[in-house]
Design a protein around this motif. Structure first.
Motif, mmCIF file in Angstrom:
data_model
loop_
_atom_site.group_PDB
_atom_site.id
_atom_site.type_symbol
_atom_site.label_atom_id
_atom_site.label_comp_id
_atom_site.label_asym_id
_atom_site.label_seq_id
_atom_site.Cartn_x
_atom_site.Cartn_y
_atom_site.Cartn_z
ATOM 1 N N ARG A 81 1.391 12.514 0.519
ATOM 2 C CA ARG A 81 2.220 11.222 0.498
ATOM 3 C C ARG A 81 3.691 11.358 1.013
ATOM 4 N N ARG A 93 0.653 -1.266 -0.143
ATOM 5 C CA ARG A 93 -0.117 0.024 0.021
ATOM 6 C C ARG A 93 1.086 1.242 -0.013
ATOM 7 N N VAL A 138 1.997 5.173 0.732
ATOM 8 C CA VAL A 138 1.859 5.881 2.054
ATOM 9 C C VAL A 138 0.940 7.201 1.732
ATOM 10 N N ASN A 172 5.221 6.234 15.671
ATOM 11 C CA ASN A 172 4.791 6.388 14.527
ATOM 12 C C ASN A 172 4.739 7.724 14.351
ATOM 13 N N TYR A 190 6.153 2.488 -0.067
ATOM 14 C CA TYR A 190 4.909 1.718 0.372
ATOM 15 C C TYR A 190 5.109 1.801 1.944
ATOM 16 N N TYR A 191 3.840 1.404 2.605
ATOM 17 C CA TYR A 191 3.756 1.776 3.851
ATOM 18 C C TYR A 191 4.713 0.667 4.722
ATOM 19 N N ARG A 226 6.848 1.587 7.908
ATOM 20 C CA ARG A 226 6.788 1.074 9.087
ATOM 21 C C ARG A 226 8.077 0.436 9.677
ATOM 22 N N ILE A 263 -3.981 5.323 7.328
ATOM 23 C CA ILE A 263 -3.971 5.266 5.865
ATOM 24 C C ILE A 263 -5.433 4.866 5.453
#
Length: 450
Positions: A249, A226, A228, A298, A260-261, A265, A303
């Protein structure tokens, strides 16, 4: 979730017993009782035998029993779950089940199963017509970073960024096919993965489906990667302090590009400094930020809930005619899955413990919130499963009676009354033992998480 299961089972029990009731009355057989749930537990000992509600209309007593694990119709002249043998000592009457030819008795015993199948088919037709299908396109997933491999996928040997190009050696269109139960239950199943420029075969172990006995396990397997894209911003977080907005984004963190997410992370998880520098794309503009980050895990935003944007999905609406053609096939696919599951159990590829769920396990499958789409989908599935299970040749189930009736029709003679009564007792003991097992299994899963 308990209320959903109870309503679903109530509907299916009533229509199943109505199938027996209707076919019995069609042949002028007297039906003495029609009950949702059992008004007895140990009929032979006359223990715990009472109803919550009842009334009589014509020759039939209608009621609701106290034990919510089934239902029954008491048909005159038939040895059934109630084990009322006094009636059987009297001379046969023309309105009794035992006085009718074997083919009529067979139809009566199949009546409940037939109605469950019809109801299951109608529900699947309705789901196809009113809801249609929504799929994630596998080409989109492969063109936009491949898969995010979560814990179960990593155990299988799949890595984040892999692109699944074949299932069992065949091309496929929809990403949803990757997690189909049919794939997990097939013999010698495998994924073909494109990892960089190299194709890799990932075999699916015969017992891999046991990992999915919990509802949340499916979400711990594979997801499309996914982007971001920021949806909701927590005002008290880093994102809120620097003024991030919906549809921003994140494109860079600590000098490393982020697409990507899962990359974001991992980057935040391994971050050690007191401050965090990152870049955000807003429209055509690139914005740079550096913010105190010590104690944070975080940035503080959510999202979008969708797994892929609209261009990555295919929504299909069907006409009533198309739904009528597609619905029965989808209903009978449930039976096919059941047969494959039994095959794996008999081959000892999966354990009975991880394959059977009782009311607690079924209730969890309905989810914690009321969802009518999920409710009807589960009800249609259960209707087909109940039809299949009731056809099993176990005395005390419809399939047991069917087995004895087929024997009578083929040989021209009935099984002895004593043998039949004993077979019913054995069948009830088997079902009671199975009930105890699935209840224990459900409770054990809740307590020890197995």
């Amino acid at each position: 979730m308990t209320a959903q299961l109870l309503l679903s089972l109530s509907i299916l029990i009533v229509v199943h017993e109505w199938g027996h009731f209707f076919t019995a009355r069609m042949f002028n057989i007297k039906v003495e009782k029609f009950y949702l749930f059992f008004d007895f537990l140990f009929p032979m000992a006359n223990v715990l035998n009472f109803s919550l509600f009842k009334f009589k209309k014509g020759d039939t007593e209608y009621g609701i029993g106290w034990f919510p694990l089934g239902g029954y119709v008491k048909i005159a002249g038939m040895v059934d779950e109630s084990m009322d043998k006094e009636q059987m000592k009297l001379p046969p009457q023309p309105w009794e089940f035992r006085s009718k030819p074997a083919w009529q008795r067979l139809i009566v015993m199949l009546g409940g199963i037939i109605v469950n199948v019809i109801v299951g088919i109608l529900i699947f037709i309705g789901m196809v017509y009113f809801i249609g299908d929504r799929y994630i396109l596998n080409d989109y997933v492969n063109k936009h970073g491949g898969v995010q491999a979560l814990e179960l996928a990593q155990k299988l040997g799949i890595q984040t960024g892999d692109k699944i190009i074949k299932i069992n050696g065949k091309d496929f269109e929809y990403f949803d096919d990757v997690t189909k139960t049919d794939v997990m239950l097939s013999q010698n199943s495998s994924y073909t993965i494109l990892r960089g420029d190299q194709e890799v075969q990932i075999p699916i172990p015969a017992n891999f489906i046991e990992n999915f006995d919990k509802k949340e396990a499916m979400a711990n397997f594979l997801l499309p990667r996914r982007l971001v894209i920021i949806d909701e911003v927590n005002k008290d977080s880093v994102a809120g302090k620097v003024g991030l907005k919906t549809n921003d984004r994140i494109v860079e963190v600590e000098g490393a590009p982020i697409v990507y997410y899962d990359e974001l992370r991992d980057k935040l998880k391994n971050h050690k400094g007191d401050s965090l520098s990152f870049k955000v794309k807003r429209g055509e503009e690139i914005l740079s930020f550096k913010e105190y980050f010590k104690g944070h895990t975080n940035i503080g935003f959510g999202i979008p809930r969708y797994l892929v944007p609209a261009e990555g999905e295919k929504n299909i609406a069907y006409s009533l005619g198309q739904a009528i053609l597609l619905g029965p096939g989808r209903a009978f696919d449930v039976i096919g899955v059941q047969l494959k599951a039994f095959g794996k159990i008999f081959r000892r590829e999966i354990s009975v413990k991880n394959s059977l769920s009782g009311p607690i396990g079924m209730a969890k499958a309905y989810g914690g919130t009321w969802d009518w789409e999920r409710f009807w989908r589960m009800t249609g599935l259960l209707s087909m499963v109940l039809a299949f299970m009731n056809l099993l040749p176990i005395p005390a189930l419809d399939g047991g009676y069917v087995m004895f009736l087929l024997y009578e029709m083929i040989t021209g003679r009935e099984a002895s009354e004593k043998f039949f009564e004993n077979a019913i007792k054995v069948g009830m003991a088997i079902l009671l033992a199975l009930m105890v097992f699935v209840f224990y299994n459900d409770i054990a899963k809740l307590i020890i998480g197995s």
